[in-house]
Design a protein around this motif. Structure first.
Motif, PDB file in Angstrom:
ATOM      1  N   GLU A  62       0.819  -1.220   0.000  1.00 62.36           N
ATOM      2  CA  GLU A  62       0.000   0.000   0.000  1.00 62.36           C
ATOM      3  C   GLU A  62       0.851   1.268   0.000  1.00 62.36           C
ATOM      4  O   GLU A  62       0.352   2.340  -0.341  1.00 62.36           O
ATOM      5  CB  GLU A  62      -0.968  -0.012   1.182  1.00 62.36           C
ATOM      6  N   THR A  63       2.132   1.157   0.347  1.00 59.59           N
ATOM      7  CA  THR A  63       3.024   2.332   0.276  1.00 59.59           C
ATOM      8  C   THR A  63       3.560   2.546  -1.136  1.00 59.59           C
ATOM      9  O   THR A  63       4.118   3.600  -1.429  1.00 59.59           O
ATOM     10  CB  THR A  63       4.220   2.206   1.243  1.00 59.59           C
ATOM     11  N   TYR A  64       3.408   1.553  -2.007  1.00 61.48           N
ATOM     12  CA  TYR A  64       3.870   1.668  -3.388  1.00 61.48           C
ATOM     13  C   TYR A  64       2.873   2.494  -4.195  1.00 61.48           C
ATOM     14  O   TYR A  64       1.690   2.548  -3.885  1.00 61.48           O
ATOM     15  CB  TYR A  64       4.020   0.296  -4.047  1.00 61.48           C
ATOM     16  N   GLU A  65       3.368   3.070  -5.269  1.00 61.18           N
ATOM     17  CA  GLU A  65       2.526   3.862  -6.166  1.00 61.18           C
ATOM     18  C   GLU A  65       1.499   2.961  -6.861  1.00 61.18           C
ATOM     19  O   GLU A  65       1.830   1.875  -7.327  1.00 61.18           O
ATOM     20  CB  GLU A  65       3.420   4.519  -7.219  1.00 61.18           C
ATOM     21  N   LYS A  66       0.261   3.426  -6.921  1.00 53.88           N
ATOM     22  CA  LYS A  66      -0.747   2.693  -7.700  1.00 53.88           C
ATOM     23  C   LYS A  66      -0.387   2.852  -9.170  1.00 53.88           C
ATOM     24  O   LYS A  66      -0.144   3.954  -9.640  1.00 53.88           O
ATOM     25  CB  LYS A  66      -2.147   3.216  -7.415  1.00 53.88           C
ATOM     26  N   THR A  67      -0.334   1.738  -9.863  1.00 51.14           N
ATOM     27  CA  THR A  67       0.143   1.725 -11.237  1.00 51.14           C
ATOM     28  C   THR A  67      -0.889   1.060 -12.131  1.00 51.14           C
ATOM     29  O   THR A  67      -1.347  -0.036 -11.839  1.00 51.14           O
ATOM     30  CB  THR A  67       1.468   0.944 -11.328  1.00 51.14           C
TER      31      THR A  67
END
Length: 94
Positions: A62-67
């Motif tokens: 959830e800390t990663y960029e939504k791609t």
């Protein structure tokens, strides 16, 4: 030459699970190119088995960029350009 591909997912079923990390590496005599991207797959199921392998929990993902799928495809376009311009034959490994 070799095209290495690797993905880390939240499980094995595409309809229920998602990609949390995707990477590629092209090895040619004249160039080495790599792409690495972490993905927030959104609302998918996270399995204990996948976590045992990749150590990516839902909280971490959830800390990663939504791609979007299109954005990931665009990340890999330079690889397409290299492979189509090269006169070498490629072995795909993963």
């Amino acid at each position: 030459m070799i095209l290495w591909l690797d993905t880390e997912t939240t499980g094995y079923t595409p309809a229920k699970h998602g990609i949390v990390e995707i990477a590629a590496l092209i090895e040619l005599p004249e160039v080495q190119t790599q792409i690495h991207h972490r993905c927030n797959p959104g609302e998918v199921i996270y399995t204990d088995g996948a976590f045992a392998v990749n150590k990516v929990s839902k909280a971490i993902a959830e800390t990663y960029e939504k791609t979007t799928r299109q954005a990931v495809i665009e990340l890999f376009m330079p690889l397409r350009d290299i492979t189509t311009k090269s006169k070498e034959r490629f072995v795909i490994a993963g």
